[in-house]
Design a protein around this motif. Structure first.
Motif, PDB file in Angstrom:
ATOM      1  N   ILE A  11      41.850 -10.389 -30.932  1.00 29.62           N
ATOM      2  CA  ILE A  11      40.490  -9.917 -30.678  1.00 29.62           C
ATOM      3  C   ILE A  11      40.520  -8.547 -30.000  1.00 29.62           C
ATOM      4  O   ILE A  11      39.787  -7.629 -30.366  1.00 29.62           O
ATOM      5  CB  ILE A  11      39.713 -10.917 -29.797  1.00 29.62           C
ATOM      6  N   GLU A  12      41.374  -8.414 -29.002  1.00 29.37           N
ATOM      7  CA  GLU A  12      41.473  -7.145 -28.280  1.00 29.37           C
ATOM      8  C   GLU A  12      41.962  -6.031 -29.189  1.00 29.37           C
ATOM      9  O   GLU A  12      41.502  -4.888 -29.094  1.00 29.37           O
ATOM     10  CB  GLU A  12      42.408  -7.295 -27.074  1.00 29.37           C
ATOM     11  N   ALA A  13      42.885  -6.365 -30.081  1.00 31.10           N
ATOM     12  CA  ALA A  13      43.386  -5.358 -31.020  1.00 31.10           C
ATOM     13  C   ALA A  13      42.283  -4.897 -31.962  1.00 31.10           C
ATOM     14  O   ALA A  13      42.147  -3.700 -32.245  1.00 31.10           O
ATOM     15  CB  ALA A  13      44.559  -5.933 -31.814  1.00 31.10           C
ATOM     16  N   LYS A  14      41.484  -5.846 -32.448  1.00 28.25           N
ATOM     17  CA  LYS A  14      40.378  -5.487 -33.325  1.00 28.25           C
ATOM     18  C   LYS A  14      39.332  -4.656 -32.596  1.00 28.25           C
ATOM     19  O   LYS A  14      38.755  -3.724 -33.162  1.00 28.25           O
ATOM     20  CB  LYS A  14      39.743  -6.747 -33.909  1.00 28.25           C
ATOM     21  N   LYS A  15      39.077  -4.977 -31.323  1.00 23.17           N
ATOM     22  CA  LYS A  15      38.123  -4.194 -30.532  1.00 23.17           C
ATOM     23  C   LYS A  15      38.574  -2.743 -30.433  1.00 23.17           C
ATOM     24  O   LYS A  15      37.772  -1.805 -30.578  1.00 23.17           O
ATOM     25  CB  LYS A  15      37.976  -4.798 -29.130  1.00 23.17           C
ATOM     26  N   LYS A  16      39.859  -2.554 -30.200  1.00 22.04           N
ATOM     27  CA  LYS A  16      40.382  -1.185 -30.114  1.00 22.04           C
ATOM     28  C   LYS A  16      40.207  -0.451 -31.435  1.00 22.04           C
ATOM     29  O   LYS A  16      39.807   0.720 -31.473  1.00 22.04           O
ATOM     30  CB  LYS A  16      41.868  -1.213 -29.728  1.00 22.04           C
ATOM     31  N   PHE A  18      38.036  -1.149 -33.941  1.00 23.43           N
ATOM     32  CA  PHE A  18      36.625  -0.897 -34.208  1.00 23.43           C
ATOM     33  C   PHE A  18      36.161   0.363 -33.464  1.00 23.43           C
ATOM     34  O   PHE A  18      35.438   1.190 -34.011  1.00 23.43           O
ATOM     35  CB  PHE A  18      35.765  -2.098 -33.784  1.00 23.43           C
ATOM     36  N   ASP A  19      36.583   0.483 -32.213  1.00 25.10           N
ATOM     37  CA  ASP A  19      36.184   1.646 -31.423  1.00 25.10           C
ATOM     38  C   ASP A  19      36.734   2.933 -32.030  1.00 25.10           C
ATOM     39  O   ASP A  19      36.033   3.948 -32.105  1.00 25.10           O
ATOM     40  CB  ASP A  19      36.687   1.492 -29.987  1.00 25.10           C
ATOM     41  N   MET A  20      37.968   2.904 -32.502  1.00 29.89           N
ATOM     42  CA  MET A  20      38.568   4.087 -33.109  1.00 29.89           C
ATOM     43  C   MET A  20      37.878   4.454 -34.421  1.00 29.89           C
ATOM     44  O   MET A  20      37.549   5.615 -34.678  1.00 29.89           O
ATOM     45  CB  MET A  20      40.062   3.851 -33.365  1.00 29.89           C
ATOM     46  N   VAL A  21      37.653   3.450 -35.256  1.00 21.80           N
ATOM     47  CA  VAL A  21      37.069   3.700 -36.574  1.00 21.80           C
ATOM     48  C   VAL A  21      35.641   4.224 -36.460  1.00 21.80           C
ATOM     49  O   VAL A  21      35.209   5.087 -37.237  1.00 21.80           O
ATOM     50  CB  VAL A  21      37.119   2.417 -37.432  1.00 21.80           C
ATOM     51  N   LEU A  22      34.888   3.723 -35.490  1.00 26.43           N
ATOM     52  CA  LEU A  22      33.491   4.126 -35.337  1.00 26.43           C
ATOM     53  C   LEU A  22      33.313   5.309 -34.379  1.00 26.43           C
ATOM     54  O   LEU A  22      32.174   5.710 -34.104  1.00 26.43           O
ATOM     55  CB  LEU A  22      32.662   2.942 -34.841  1.00 26.43           C
ATOM     56  N   ALA A  23      34.412   5.881 -33.914  1.00 30.26           N
ATOM     57  CA  ALA A  23      34.311   7.002 -32.972  1.00 30.26           C
ATOM     58  C   ALA A  23      33.570   8.182 -33.584  1.00 30.26           C
ATOM     59  O   ALA A  23      32.866   8.914 -32.885  1.00 30.26           O
ATOM     60  CB  ALA A  23      35.704   7.429 -32.522  1.00 30.26           C
ATOM     61  N   PHE A  24      33.697   8.375 -34.899  1.00 32.08           N
ATOM     62  CA  PHE A  24      33.023   9.509 -35.534  1.00 32.08           C
ATOM     63  C   PHE A  24      31.514   9.361 -35.451  1.00 32.08           C
ATOM     64  O   PHE A  24      30.785  10.363 -35.379  1.00 32.08           O
ATOM     65  CB  PHE A  24      33.466   9.656 -36.993  1.00 32.08           C
TER      66      PHE A  24
END
Length: 352
Positions: A11-16, A18-24
């Motif tokens: 879960i924590e890995a996916k959270k990281k 998601f944050d990277m992918v949606l940073a734009f």
């Protein structure tokens, strides 16, 4: 039917990710609001309804709402009942009508010309081209010279970076031992202004003509005596003027590949007296065993990609790489000084 529980680590890995992918999405919302002047509006006039902001920015309320709400979720803005929005500590840092700010930095990094470069990154990795040049048909410096808005934002963005890091530098590095300090590629003169005011030495600002056009007025605004800093324009690849016993270069040498950097350093050596020093002010990409995040939150290894996408051979280097580059150019490392931002100083003397 049973389901396999998802591990906490997954879960924590996916959270990281998601944050990277949606940073734009986050950065584009910041860019758009800065470009529309929304941060300026809220600071100058106070909280505003969605309809008021839309009217003053000539935008459609229902479309604009998604952007403002997202910024509120990120704590960049504050949303109040009735779709009213107010400024925050973060949005105040993005105001662009009170002098160089993080808003200028955001607009420079995220403006369409820079964004277009990222679209062709994959192709450029195959061909070896500079992505910005492939996307825009010219280099970033020429582009900024040809486009007034981009050029103005770029100059202010660089001034912001100087202002952000300089106070921390002055607290740990002593320039008073030099009679004259020259800033090579010093923009409007933010760094040299701080140096001469705090340490009482003379200054030289060496820049290309179109950047130096605003330097005299900027230095005056900073309260620098007109005789304290000499403004000289020219080309670092042709000649660097003599007259200083110390040369500083802030983030400048990282814009060039090793071959070009060595040409610049050769000209620096020719300009310095035998006892002269060259001070590299730079964020250093960490080695494998060093912290990946600077004290101010910048990740030099990530920022290095932005530089490399924008300029030929650009990219921040490790301390060891810089040391080898300077030693090949006839200098010897004498000291390293770190600050509480991403900026550090490497001081080199001339080899005898």
């Amino acid at each position: 039917m049973t389901t396999t529980p998802v591990s906490t680590s997954s879960i924590e890995a996916k959270k990281k990710l998601f944050d990277m992918v949606l940073a734009f999405v986050k950065s584009q919302c910041i860019y758009t609001a800065a470009r529309l002047g929304i941060f300026n509006l809220l600071q100058d006039e106070g909280e505003q309804s969605l309809e008021s902001i839309a009217e003053k920015t000539n935008t459609k309320p229902e479309r604009l709402y998604f952007v403002l709400r997202a910024l509120a979720h990120l704590d960049v803005l504050k949303q109040k009942p009735g779709r009213v929005f107010a400024s925050t500590e973060l949005s105040d840092l993005l105001v662009t009508n009170k002098g160089p700010s993080m808003g200028h930095f955001a607009m420079h990094i995220i403006e369409p010309a820079q964004w277009d470069a990222w679209k062709v990154l994959e192709d450029a990795l195959h061909t070896g081209e500079v992505p910005f040049e492939r996307a825009n048909g010219k280099g970033v410096y020429q582009f900024c010279q040809d486009n007034e808005w981009s050029g103005d934002v770029f100059i202010n963005a660089m001034s912001f970076l100087t202002n952000h890091a300089v106070d921390a530098l002055m607290d740990v590095y002593d320039f008073s031992r030099f009679e004259t300090v020259m800033d090579v590629g010093g923009g409007q003169g933010g760094l040299i202004a701080r140096i001469v005011k705090r340490f009482g030495c003379k200054g030289i600002l060496f820049e290309v003509p179109y950047v130096a056009e605003t330097a005299a007025a900027y230095l005056q605004q900073q309260g620098v005596d007109k005789d304290a800093v000499q403004i000289i324009t020219g080309d670092v690849f042709v000649e660097i003027p003599k007259g200083a016993d110390a040369i500083v270069m802030k983030y400048f040498i990282s814009a060039w590949n090793d071959e070009d950097a060595m040409k610049i350093l050769h000209n620096c050596k020719q300009a310095l007296p035998p006892h002269g020093k060259i001070i590299l002010l730079q964020a250093f990409v960490p080695d494998l065993d060093e912290p990946k995040v600077a004290p101010d939150g910048v990740m030099p290894g990530v920022f290095a990609v932005q530089v490399n996408v924008a300029v030929p051979g650009g990219g921040w280097r490790t301390r060891q790489h810089f040391q080898e580059l300077f030693e090949k150019s006839g200098f010897v490392l004498e000291k390293v000084v770190d600050t509480q931002t991403n900026l550090s100083a490497m001081e080199f003397g001339r080899k005898s």
